[in-house]
Design an enzyme around this catalytic site. Sequence first.
Site, short mmCIF file in Angstrom:
data_model
loop_
_atom_site.label_atom_id
_atom_site.label_comp_id
_atom_site.label_asym_id
_atom_site.label_seq_id
_atom_site.Cartn_x
_atom_site.Cartn_y
_atom_site.Cartn_z
N GLU A 1 14.85 1.37 -16.60
CA GLU A 1 14.65 -0.07 -16.80
C GLU A 1 15.03 -0.50 -18.22
O GLU A 1 14.31 -1.25 -18.87
CB GLU A 1 13.19 -0.46 -16.50
CG GLU A 1 12.78 -0.16 -15.08
CD GLU A 1 11.40 -0.68 -14.71
OE1 GLU A 1 10.54 -0.74 -15.59
OE2 GLU A 1 11.21 -1.03 -13.53
N ASP B 1 7.91 1.63 -6.12
CA ASP B 1 7.12 1.09 -7.22
C ASP B 1 5.78 0.50 -6.76
O ASP B 1 5.66 -0.71 -6.64
CB ASP B 1 7.95 0.00 -7.93
CG ASP B 1 7.37 -0.36 -9.29
OD1 ASP B 1 6.46 0.34 -9.75
OD2 ASP B 1 7.85 -1.34 -9.87
N GLU C 1 -1.06 -4.49 -9.72
CA GLU C 1 0.16 -5.26 -9.97
C GLU C 1 0.74 -5.95 -8.73
O GLU C 1 0.89 -7.16 -8.70
CB GLU C 1 1.22 -4.33 -10.58
CG GLU C 1 2.55 -5.01 -10.80
CD GLU C 1 3.58 -4.08 -11.42
OE1 GLU C 1 3.25 -2.94 -11.75
OE2 GLU C 1 4.73 -4.54 -11.58
O1 GCW Z 1 6.00 -1.47 -11.83
C1 GCW Z 1 6.90 -1.67 -12.87
C2 GCW Z 1 6.27 -2.72 -13.68
C3 GCW Z 1 6.60 -2.70 -15.12
C4 GCW Z 1 6.36 -1.28 -15.62
C5 GCW Z 1 7.23 -0.33 -14.85
C6 GCW Z 1 6.92 1.10 -15.20
C7 GCW Z 1 5.55 -0.75 -17.79
O2 GCW Z 1 6.60 -3.96 -13.12
O3 GCW Z 1 5.76 -3.61 -15.76
O4 GCW Z 1 6.61 -1.18 -17.01
O5 GCW Z 1 7.02 -0.44 -13.48
O6 GCW Z 1 6.11 1.69 -14.50
O7 GCW Z 1 7.46 1.63 -16.16
#
Ligand code: GCW
Length: 684
Positions: free
Chosen positions: A286, A367, A395
């Site tokens: 990311e 995720d 989240e």
């Molecule tokens: O789930 C996603 C989140 C990000 C997070 C990323 C990760 C901290 O939306 O906010 O970053 O994964 O786990 O690295």
Amino acid sequence: NATEGLPVYTAGQELAQGIEGIFGKKVDLDVDLATAGAGKSNGKGKGNGKGKGKGNNGHGHDRDTTATVGTVAAYVDSNPGAAAAGIPELADDGFYLRVSRGNVLILGQNERGALYGAFHYLSLLAQGNASDYTLASNPDAPIRWVNQWDNMQDGGTHGSVERGYGGDSIFFWDGKVRDDLTRAGLYARLLASIGVNAVVVNNVNADPKTLTPENMDGLARIANAFRPYGVQLGVSLNFASPQTLGGLDSFDPLDERVVEWWRDITDALYERIPDMAGYLVKASSEGQPGPLTYNRTLADGANLFARALKPHGGRVLFRAFVYDHTSLDEDKDWKADRAKAAVEYFDGLDGKFEDNVVIQIKYGPIDFQVREPASPLFSRLVRTASALELQITQEYLGQQAHLVYLAPMWKEILDFDFRVDGRPSRTADILNGKRFGRRRAGGYAGVANVGTNTTWLGSHLAMSNLYAFGRLAWDPSSEPESVLRDWIRLTFGDDPKVLDVITRMSMASWPAYENYSGNLGIQTLTDILLGHYGPNPASQDGNPWGQWTRADADSIGMDRTVWNGTGFSGQYPPEVAARFERIETTPDELLLWFHHVPYTHVLKSGKTVIQHFYDAHYEGSAVAQTFPRLWETLRGRVDDERFEHVLFRLEYQAGHALVWRDSINNFYFNKSGIPDARGRVGHH
Ligand code: GCW
């Protein structure tokens, strides 16, 4: 004597305070503390100033009560006869507890174990168990960490918390460590009571400034606040720090100057924090920098830190959440699939990691969705230790505004059987090292994200998730419902009606949320471009984030088969791969994760996919409608403050569940043109 500021001393204080709290009056308690100091054991010493006196043992009559708490080694040293008296062999952090006619013996394999034993004793006492008993308890795995995603600042002065719904950071403010760390100490206490032994305090999207000398001093102050509770400090690193902070022209993990820079930083940290747990690293993911920038492997990246940590006994938790969020193209490539990324990036690296590297793997391949199959990477790291990353912060799961008790979902992941080499291979037995005969330490990481809010997480009921994380990390064979009931009794008391209502709502909550959000394995269907909150199925597709549904006018789902799809199912060991490869043997709940089918496809349940969507959304949201009414029956049985706080959220959830129901159902009606057989969606 026990050293003030270390766990055995804390245990003595907690016992005195806890017993007083439970019986509602001052109880004279003689606490003997047994610890070994710097190489020599000095056995029993007088506790924290309490004299011997009358104690109330819970049976209603006064009697002398003594509690002895300490390490096994120190106890045996000062009571030579005790060695043979049935104290079992304990694992690191394990404890032995013997309660006999008001006398309590609490022994830990180490100081931390003694504190855990004291908390366990108090927990049973608080739940009304005042009987005599003897028990020993050992953690299933050594790594039981929480990860905080705290930012040092967020542009303004705030120390915000990424995906945190409980206020600002308790650690950081204005780019520095806060002066007042009272709450950090209280957090450590909370975590020690559930067996969590380390906290990584800063966001995995790490700020290089974390490692300035001033901030390292600040981190040492946090570690000092944690230490009385046996909680160790961990730090997230930004891979590019040698360049952005250190001024080098490179952060190549094989560059000798980079190696030296990290060695110096690590030494500087351990000088301040000799018991530091280690590092957590998010790299090449990311947009974060990482070894791939220099065409180095993830093992090169992880080993860089492992080698710097090794002389100090530290570990690096290296995240498997590695993928490129810019290059996947849904339209051009039927085989493109973010779910495949982790296994692909780690391919060929098993066996190449230093022995103090632990690969930290999110439970599912995408995720933190409402339903994912367990990540196949667990089954492929045979010689490398792994840790399961769970998200306590909700989240994608309602952000603490929805009640969603997560332990039943986690339990499915823990019990998932990969059938490696055709033999039982549950996730939990891979994590603890048993399945692959690993001696290396593995375990659990929970993304917790508490904040300054007095409820810690922003919601009173969400705390059951943090509690359950600790309990499952200690003992993954625990049953989610019995863990929940313990939590309710400890939090709200033993009123059977309260116990019944919160149990019913919590146990119904994950299935309900799955039903009114994304079902059949299609993923949660939250808005993925904005805050990951609320329904927005259209946002899943047409972008390179790779959380696709591939829904069109006729069909829906990701074809992840080997024969016709992305090939993801082939990442599992053969028996499991074969099961997911075929529609007939894929469970309905994961159908659209693995297969692309017409809306009219008939499920094992006998319903079509589209009718299942409609029905599930009505059913799930109807369950949420019952929550406020159920909670209302507890008026007067729960204190007003918590009662109102919870009621407000449950009413909101009930309303939002209707928004979810109608948005999702209308969206798929508009796509498919197929009306609801029961006449609730679309037109006849
Ligand atoms: O789930 C996603 C989140 C990000 C997070 C990323 C990760 C901290 O939306 O906010 O970053 O994964 O786990 O690295």
